[in-house]
Scaffold this motif. Structure first.
Motif, short mmCIF file in Angstrom:
data_model
loop_
_atom_site.label_atom_id
_atom_site.label_comp_id
_atom_site.label_asym_id
_atom_site.label_seq_id
_atom_site.Cartn_x
_atom_site.Cartn_y
_atom_site.Cartn_z
N ARG A 69 0.86 -1.19 0.00
CA ARG A 69 0.00 0.00 0.00
C ARG A 69 0.89 1.24 0.00
O ARG A 69 2.04 1.18 0.44
N ALA A 70 0.34 2.32 -0.44
CA ALA A 70 1.08 3.58 -0.38
C ALA A 70 1.27 3.96 1.07
O ALA A 70 0.33 3.85 1.88
N PRO A 71 2.46 4.42 1.44
CA PRO A 71 2.67 4.84 2.83
C PRO A 71 1.90 6.12 3.12
O PRO A 71 1.57 6.87 2.20
N PRO A 72 1.65 6.38 4.39
CA PRO A 72 0.98 7.63 4.73
C PRO A 72 1.79 8.83 4.23
O PRO A 72 3.02 8.85 4.32
N ARG A 73 1.10 9.81 3.69
CA ARG A 73 1.74 11.00 3.14
C ARG A 73 2.64 11.66 4.20
O ARG A 73 3.75 12.08 3.90
N GLU A 74 2.17 11.72 5.43
CA GLU A 74 2.93 12.36 6.51
C GLU A 74 4.26 11.65 6.75
O GLU A 74 5.27 12.28 7.04
N ALA A 75 4.23 10.32 6.67
CA ALA A 75 5.47 9.55 6.89
C ALA A 75 6.48 9.84 5.79
O ALA A 75 7.66 10.07 6.07
N LEU A 76 6.02 9.84 4.55
CA LEU A 76 6.93 10.15 3.44
C LEU A 76 7.46 11.57 3.54
O LEU A 76 8.65 11.82 3.31
N GLU A 77 6.59 12.51 3.87
CA GLU A 77 7.03 13.90 3.99
C GLU A 77 8.08 14.06 5.09
O GLU A 77 9.08 14.75 4.91
N ALA A 78 7.84 13.43 6.23
CA ALA A 78 8.80 13.54 7.34
C ALA A 78 10.14 12.93 6.96
O ALA A 78 11.20 13.52 7.20
N PHE A 79 10.10 11.74 6.35
CA PHE A 79 11.34 11.09 5.95
C PHE A 79 12.08 11.93 4.91
O PHE A 79 13.29 12.16 5.02
N ASN A 80 11.38 12.38 3.90
CA ASN A 80 12.01 13.16 2.84
C ASN A 80 12.56 14.50 3.35
O ASN A 80 13.60 14.97 2.89
N ARG A 81 11.87 15.11 4.31
CA ARG A 81 12.37 16.35 4.91
C ARG A 81 13.72 16.10 5.57
O ARG A 81 14.68 16.85 5.38
N MET A 82 13.81 15.01 6.31
CA MET A 82 15.07 14.70 6.99
C MET A 82 16.14 14.27 6.00
O MET A 82 17.31 14.63 6.15
N LEU A 83 15.76 13.50 5.00
CA LEU A 83 16.71 13.06 3.99
C LEU A 83 17.31 14.27 3.26
O LEU A 83 18.53 14.36 3.08
N ALA A 84 16.47 15.21 2.87
CA ALA A 84 16.95 16.40 2.16
C ALA A 84 17.89 17.24 3.03
O ALA A 84 18.82 17.85 2.52
N ARG A 85 17.64 17.26 4.32
CA ARG A 85 18.48 18.06 5.22
C ARG A 85 19.81 17.39 5.54
O ARG A 85 20.75 18.05 5.94
N THR A 86 19.89 16.08 5.41
CA THR A 86 21.11 15.40 5.83
C THR A 86 22.06 15.06 4.70
O THR A 86 23.26 15.00 4.90
N MET A 87 21.59 14.79 3.55
CA MET A 87 22.45 14.30 2.47
C MET A 87 23.54 15.28 2.04
O MET A 87 24.66 14.84 1.76
#
Length: 181
Positions: A69-87
């Motif tokens: 199933r598609a993951p919850p939008r909030e989970a993807l947004e939170a993960f991507n926010r952190m990924l963008a800040r750390t890479m």
């Protein structure tokens, strides 16, 4: 489904202990972070909350993937926010004869989460992603694991815990039924 009341990372100190035990950062790095957090309690609490948010986002994304199933939008947004800040600032270091992540307490406090974020992204998108499963324990363990078994039929997070309990319960049920029947 896991039991939401169980929290094994009760505070920032427990989080740092877990990071050290998981090989994320050297003892020197973790000591510097601990000192920085003592000096700035608000930063410490924010970092701890971010780590819990990250863990929950990873969990929700992986469970959604298991269920196809598609993951919850909030989970993807939170993960991507952190990924963008750390890479952009990802770095490795040589420490005591081994390659480790270079962790720093400076910045927004996410530097020390880099290894977890990058590892989780690699797991979610890599060749082992289809091997991530959720423990089938009837008590609601909910832990996730990578099924490395040859037949891809592992059901529990750990045989020594949930697996043994489930097998013992089935044995008990069969014995009771044989006594009755």
């Amino acid at each position: 489904m896991r039991d939401p009341s169980e929290e094994r990372l009760a505070d920032a100190g427990a989080l740092l202990t877990w990071l050290g035990g998981s090989g994320v950062g050297s003892a020197r790095d973790l000591k510097r972070i601990r000192s920085a957090w003592r000096a700035d309690v608000a930063r410490c609490e924010a970092a701890y909350c971010e780590a819990i948010t990250l863990r929950e986002a990873i969990y929700e994304i992986l469970v959604a993937r298991i269920r196809r199933r598609a993951p919850p939008r909030e989970a993807l947004e939170a993960f991507n926010r952190m990924l963008a800040r750390t890479m952009p600032a990802a770095a490795l270091a040589w420490d005591s004869g081994d390659v480790t992540w270079n962790l720093r307490p400076e910045g927004d406090g996410l530097d020390w989460l880099k290894p977890i974020i990058i590892s989780a992204a690699a797991l979610m998108t890599g060749p082992r992603a289809h091997r991530v499963k959720q423990c089938e324990d009837d008590r609601g363990c909910g832990w996730l694991f990578v099924d490395e078994s040859r037949a891809q039929n592992r059901r529990w997070c750990a045989m020594g815990d949930c697996g043994n309990r489930a097998k013992a319960h089935r044995h008990y049920q069969r014995a009771r039924q044989n006594e009755r029947g």
